[in-house]
Design a protein around this motif. Structure first.
Motif, PDB file in Angstrom:
ATOM      1  N   CYS A  38       0.965  -1.224  -0.114  1.00 46.43           N
ATOM      2  CA  CYS A  38       0.052  -0.113   0.022  1.00 46.43           C
ATOM      3  C   CYS A  38       0.937   1.255   0.060  1.00 46.43           C
ATOM      4  O   CYS A  38       0.176   2.314  -0.102  1.00 46.43           O
ATOM      5  CB  CYS A  38      -1.127  -0.082   0.954  1.00 46.43           C
ATOM      6  SG  CYS A  38      -0.306  -0.225   2.766  1.00 46.43           S
ATOM      7  N   TRP A  76       2.025   4.721  10.949  1.00 49.66           N
ATOM      8  CA  TRP A  76       0.808   5.135  11.654  1.00 49.66           C
ATOM      9  C   TRP A  76      -0.242   3.918  11.858  1.00 49.66           C
ATOM     10  O   TRP A  76      -0.301   3.069  10.950  1.00 49.66           O
ATOM     11  CB  TRP A  76      -0.272   5.977  10.557  1.00 49.66           C
ATOM     12  CG  TRP A  76       0.926   7.064  10.012  1.00 49.66           C
ATOM     13  CD1 TRP A  76       1.256   7.089   8.711  1.00 49.66           C
ATOM     14  CD2 TRP A  76       1.274   8.359  10.600  1.00 49.66           C
ATOM     15  NE1 TRP A  76       2.074   8.160   8.504  1.00 49.66           N
ATOM     16  CE2 TRP A  76       2.031   8.825   9.635  1.00 49.66           C
ATOM     17  CE3 TRP A  76       1.143   8.927  11.952  1.00 49.66           C
ATOM     18  CZ2 TRP A  76       2.690  10.069  10.094  1.00 49.66           C
ATOM     19  CZ3 TRP A  76       1.756   9.951  12.114  1.00 49.66           C
ATOM     20  CH2 TRP A  76       2.527  10.476  11.408  1.00 49.66           C
ATOM     21  N   GLU A  77      -0.626   3.644  12.847  1.00 47.27           N
ATOM     22  CA  GLU A  77      -1.692   2.769  13.152  1.00 47.27           C
ATOM     23  C   GLU A  77      -2.641   3.230  14.025  1.00 47.27           C
ATOM     24  O   GLU A  77      -2.510   4.178  15.000  1.00 47.27           O
ATOM     25  CB  GLU A  77      -0.956   1.216  13.833  1.00 47.27           C
ATOM     26  CG  GLU A  77      -0.004   0.849  13.096  1.00 47.27           C
ATOM     27  CD  GLU A  77      -0.536   0.078  11.881  1.00 47.27           C
ATOM     28  OE1 GLU A  77      -1.755  -0.140  12.056  1.00 47.27           O
ATOM     29  OE2 GLU A  77       0.197  -0.396  11.096  1.00 47.27           O
ATOM     30  N   SER A  78      -4.047   2.982  13.682  1.00 42.97           N
ATOM     31  CA  SER A  78      -4.979   3.358  14.663  1.00 42.97           C
ATOM     32  C   SER A  78      -5.352   2.279  15.610  1.00 42.97           C
ATOM     33  O   SER A  78      -6.332   2.312  16.598  1.00 42.97           O
ATOM     34  CB  SER A  78      -6.376   3.459  13.864  1.00 42.97           C
ATOM     35  OG  SER A  78      -6.588   2.308  13.222  1.00 42.97           O
ATOM     36  N   ASP A  79      -4.474   1.319  15.559  1.00 36.93           N
ATOM     37  CA  ASP A  79      -4.598  -0.160  16.415  1.00 36.93           C
ATOM     38  C   ASP A  79      -3.377  -0.209  17.283  1.00 36.93           C
ATOM     39  O   ASP A  79      -2.492   0.491  17.027  1.00 36.93           O
ATOM     40  CB  ASP A  79      -4.979  -1.137  15.398  1.00 36.93           C
ATOM     41  CG  ASP A  79      -5.783  -2.186  15.986  1.00 36.93           C
ATOM     42  OD1 ASP A  79      -6.074  -2.107  17.352  1.00 36.93           O
ATOM     43  OD2 ASP A  79      -6.541  -2.806  15.306  1.00 36.93           O
ATOM     44  N   ARG A 132      -1.024  -3.400  11.466  1.00 35.77           N
ATOM     45  CA  ARG A 132      -1.984  -4.154  10.427  1.00 35.77           C
ATOM     46  C   ARG A 132      -1.057  -4.357   9.289  1.00 35.77           C
ATOM     47  O   ARG A 132      -1.774  -5.012   8.304  1.00 35.77           O
ATOM     48  CB  ARG A 132      -3.261  -3.335  10.314  1.00 35.77           C
ATOM     49  CG  ARG A 132      -4.302  -3.642  11.417  1.00 35.77           C
ATOM     50  CD  ARG A 132      -5.285  -2.285  11.806  1.00 35.77           C
ATOM     51  NE  ARG A 132      -5.573  -2.083  10.397  1.00 35.77           N
ATOM     52  CZ  ARG A 132      -5.429  -0.775   9.572  1.00 35.77           C
ATOM     53  NH1 ARG A 132      -4.543   0.176  10.225  1.00 35.77           N
ATOM     54  NH2 ARG A 132      -5.817  -0.561   8.614  1.00 35.77           N
ATOM     55  N   PHE A 133       0.154  -3.806   8.969  1.00 37.41           N
ATOM     56  CA  PHE A 133       0.964  -3.933   7.795  1.00 37.41           C
ATOM     57  C   PHE A 133       2.296  -4.134   8.335  1.00 37.41           C
ATOM     58  O   PHE A 133       2.629  -3.978   9.542  1.00 37.41           O
ATOM     59  CB  PHE A 133       0.787  -2.500   7.162  1.00 37.41           C
ATOM     60  CG  PHE A 133      -0.386  -2.188   6.552  1.00 37.41           C
ATOM     61  CD1 PHE A 133      -1.034  -2.563   5.632  1.00 37.41           C
ATOM     62  CD2 PHE A 133      -1.223  -1.368   7.552  1.00 37.41           C
ATOM     63  CE1 PHE A 133      -2.319  -2.324   4.947  1.00 37.41           C
ATOM     64  CE2 PHE A 133      -2.504  -0.882   6.932  1.00 37.41           C
ATOM     65  CZ  PHE A 133      -3.135  -1.498   5.703  1.00 37.41           C
ATOM     66  N   LEU A 136       1.715  16.251  14.026  1.00 38.89           N
ATOM     67  CA  LEU A 136       1.478  15.017  13.682  1.00 38.89           C
ATOM     68  C   LEU A 136       0.355  15.047  12.759  1.00 38.89           C
ATOM     69  O   LEU A 136       0.145  14.260  11.690  1.00 38.89           O
ATOM     70  CB  LEU A 136       1.002  14.285  15.068  1.00 38.89           C
ATOM     71  CG  LEU A 136       1.764  12.979  15.299  1.00 38.89           C
ATOM     72  CD1 LEU A 136       3.054  12.880  14.901  1.00 38.89           C
ATOM     73  CD2 LEU A 136       1.093  12.464  16.452  1.00 38.89           C
ATOM     74  N   LEU A 137      -0.754  15.467  12.959  1.00 39.26           N
ATOM     75  CA  LEU A 137      -1.897  15.627  12.260  1.00 39.26           C
ATOM     76  C   LEU A 137      -1.712  16.019  10.815  1.00 39.26           C
ATOM     77  O   LEU A 137      -2.100  15.452   9.810  1.00 39.26           O
ATOM     78  CB  LEU A 137      -2.916  16.802  12.632  1.00 39.26           C
ATOM     79  CG  LEU A 137      -4.448  16.735  12.151  1.00 39.26           C
ATOM     80  CD1 LEU A 137      -4.940  15.477  12.346  1.00 39.26           C
ATOM     81  CD2 LEU A 137      -5.045  17.945  13.025  1.00 39.26           C
ATOM     82  N   VAL A 196       0.006  13.036   9.218  1.00 39.26           N
ATOM     83  CA  VAL A 196      -0.911  11.993   8.909  1.00 39.26           C
ATOM     84  C   VAL A 196      -1.693  12.488   7.585  1.00 39.26           C
ATOM     85  O   VAL A 196      -2.127  11.581   6.677  1.00 39.26           O
ATOM     86  CB  VAL A 196      -1.958  11.719   9.828  1.00 39.26           C
ATOM     87  CG1 VAL A 196      -2.971  10.838   9.781  1.00 39.26           C
ATOM     88  CG2 VAL A 196      -1.161  11.262  11.065  1.00 39.26           C
ATOM     89  N   LEU A 197      -2.154  13.635   7.541  1.00 42.67           N
ATOM     90  CA  LEU A 197      -2.895  14.092   6.308  1.00 42.67           C
ATOM     91  C   LEU A 197      -2.271  13.891   4.991  1.00 42.67           C
ATOM     92  O   LEU A 197      -2.811  13.697   4.181  1.00 42.67           O
ATOM     93  CB  LEU A 197      -3.362  15.611   6.600  1.00 42.67           C
ATOM     94  CG  LEU A 197      -4.686  15.885   7.419  1.00 42.67           C
ATOM     95  CD1 LEU A 197      -4.848  17.189   7.924  1.00 42.67           C
ATOM     96  CD2 LEU A 197      -5.939  14.988   6.904  1.00 42.67           C
ATOM     97  N   THR A 198      -0.949  14.267   5.023  1.00 44.12           N
ATOM     98  CA  THR A 198      -0.074  13.952   3.924  1.00 44.12           C
ATOM     99  C   THR A 198      -0.139  12.554   3.577  1.00 44.12           C
ATOM    100  O   THR A 198      -0.291  12.249   2.275  1.00 44.12           O
ATOM    101  CB  THR A 198       1.270  14.386   3.990  1.00 44.12           C
ATOM    102  OG1 THR A 198       1.441  15.836   4.412  1.00 44.12           O
ATOM    103  CG2 THR A 198       2.080  14.338   2.868  1.00 44.12           C
ATOM    104  N   SER A 199      -0.089  11.801   4.531  1.00 47.33           N
ATOM    105  CA  SER A 199       0.095  10.299   4.285  1.00 47.33           C
ATOM    106  C   SER A 199      -1.143   9.867   3.735  1.00 47.33           C
ATOM    107  O   SER A 199      -1.211   9.256   2.723  1.00 47.33           O
ATOM    108  CB  SER A 199       0.287   9.607   5.632  1.00 47.33           C
ATOM    109  OG  SER A 199       0.592   8.365   5.313  1.00 47.33           O
ATOM    110  N   MET A 200      -2.396  10.375   4.295  1.00 45.11           N
ATOM    111  CA  MET A 200      -3.582  10.206   3.955  1.00 45.11           C
ATOM    112  C   MET A 200      -3.946  10.373   2.323  1.00 45.11           C
ATOM    113  O   MET A 200      -4.358   9.890   1.631  1.00 45.11           O
ATOM    114  CB  MET A 200      -4.831  10.630   4.821  1.00 45.11           C
ATOM    115  CG  MET A 200      -6.059  10.191   4.388  1.00 45.11           C
ATOM    116  SD  MET A 200      -7.331  10.290   5.834  1.00 45.11           S
ATOM    117  CE  MET A 200      -7.988  11.807   5.335  1.00 45.11           C
ATOM    118  N   ILE A 208      -2.478   7.909   0.188  1.00 46.35           N
ATOM    119  CA  ILE A 208      -3.111   6.730  -0.168  1.00 46.35           C
ATOM    120  C   ILE A 208      -4.447   6.939  -0.818  1.00 46.35           C
ATOM    121  O   ILE A 208      -4.647   6.021  -1.626  1.00 46.35           O
ATOM    122  CB  ILE A 208      -3.533   6.320   1.337  1.00 46.35           C
ATOM    123  CG1 ILE A 208      -2.299   6.014   2.228  1.00 46.35           C
ATOM    124  CG2 ILE A 208      -4.488   5.103   1.263  1.00 46.35           C
ATOM    125  CD1 ILE A 208      -2.529   5.651   3.779  1.00 46.35           C
TER     126      ILE A 208
END
Lengths: 216, 216
Positions: free
Chosen positions: A70, A81-84, A88-89, A114-115, A118-122, A125
């Motif tokens: 991915c 990053w993980e929300s868990d 998961r990867f 951080l936000l 993450v937004l860049t990363s998102m 994706i």
DNA sequence: CGGAGGTTTGAAGACATTCAAGCCTAGTGG
DNA sequence: CCACTAGGCTTGAATGTCTTCAAACCTCCG
């Protein structure tokens, strides 16, 4: 090749693979050899990682043994990053790769940063998702190549350090098809292939046209 | 149908479409009629939106006029993230849909919450990406159906308020193919189709098996 | 020099799209 | 209340694309 040797030859590397200059709160640099695991599926998560040099592939192996990548992370980019509570990867070094663990603060400023990361990363994706939604595989590859050109800051010569099978698993396509796409684009005069891991873009406009990157 | 009428009938709606109960800092509720635009590509971004009832589709139209949906949002879910000054995606109401604008604070606590929301959102996109990477379209659809079942909190009956063409554009597949997949799954005894916008899951295990949701 | 892993290429088969036609349903107007 | 229409849904047949399997190639390294 030792870490020192790496640093000395840094100046000759393409932008995206050059050791990344950092300024504060350095944790130890870990160097992973080609194809070694940085973290695996199911391992406890929590840390963030920044690539210092090299390239990391991130993906998942499904129950039936197939692999889906991915993303790739290059020098200067942050992953993990993980929300868990669990990863998961998996993350693996493509070639020899240097990685540093980040320990972000918990204050408002750090959260903001951080936000934004993450937004860049998102965003990346999401664009990848857009590409995978396309029916034609040439679209997907064109998109991939444009993305790589952008990230490496060079519209002409793009380095593809990963094997064809990685590109295939990233685009949801067999590695033989990746090979065939490259040939098609070459025959159409859109790219040149100086060596297996480099692509020279001769006609960036056509490439954009083939990809779905343009908005309505 | 007025807003009051909506609230009165709320109790009879499936979980995912029930008006969402909120507790603080309410901004006005906007009700959009079916297929109307909430925001469009290229419009200035900034706000966040929370779905109160109904369903929102989020996607992009590419230069050649094709459409790719990258997500649906149901009651209680937040959408509208952008790393950019402009919306790179559009948002439309699927059926009649209520939406509230959120104004998140800028303190550490708010940032934390925001971060957590974004990570949830990112996780969903990543899973969607995984699904799109699969070669077989039945995989993609099975994954979609499992996701819907999870989000609606019902392993048996899943509501699909969106038309087949939306599902197709979400899965990167023609709407005729969506129809054919449904037939195949029905003939294999995995689902039942009480009406066009409902799917009853008879064999959740098989569905999971078909999807790529299981890790290695 | 020899081998191994990655890459290219070919041929056959499987699968999804496209185009076209018919169907079903909800909503409209008589 | 019923016929009618429009839009969405289903189904079929033909075409095109991608995968799979197989073989040959190439290049780096021991």
């Amino acid at each position: 090749m030792t870490l020192e040797a790496q640093s000395q030859t840094a100046g000759t590397w393409p932008v995206a693979f050059r050791p990344y200059q950092t300024n504060q709160h350095q944790s130890a640099l870990s160097v992973y050899r080609a194809n070694s695991e940085i973290f695996g599926q199911g391992e406890p998560s929590g840390a963030l990682y920044r690539v210092e040099f090299g390239c990391v592939r991130i993906g998942r192996v499904t129950a039936d043994g197939r692999r889906q990548l991915c993303g790739f992370s290059f020098a200067g980019e942050v992953f993990g990053w993980e929300s868990d509570e669990e990863h998961r990867f998996f993350a693996e070094a493509v070639g020899e790769t240097g990685v540093r663990v980040l320990r972000p603060g918990r204050d408002a400023e750090a959260s903001q940063k951080l936000l934004s990361l993450v937004l860049t990363s998102m965003r990346r994706i999401q664009e990848h998702l857009l590409a995978l939604g396309g029916t034609k595989v040439d679209e997907r590859f064109a998109d991939f190549l444009c993305e790589m050109a952008e990230r490496q800051g060079d519209d002409c010569l793009v380095r593809l350090p990963m094997p064809r099978s990685d590109i295939g698993d990233y685009l949801g396509v067999s590695f033989e098809t990746v090979s065939r796409i490259l040939r098609r684009l070459k025959e159409r005069g859109i790219i040149r292939i100086p060596d297996t891991h480099s692509v020279q873009i001769l006609d960036y406009e056509s490439l954009l046209e083939i990809s779905r990157r343009k908005l309505s």
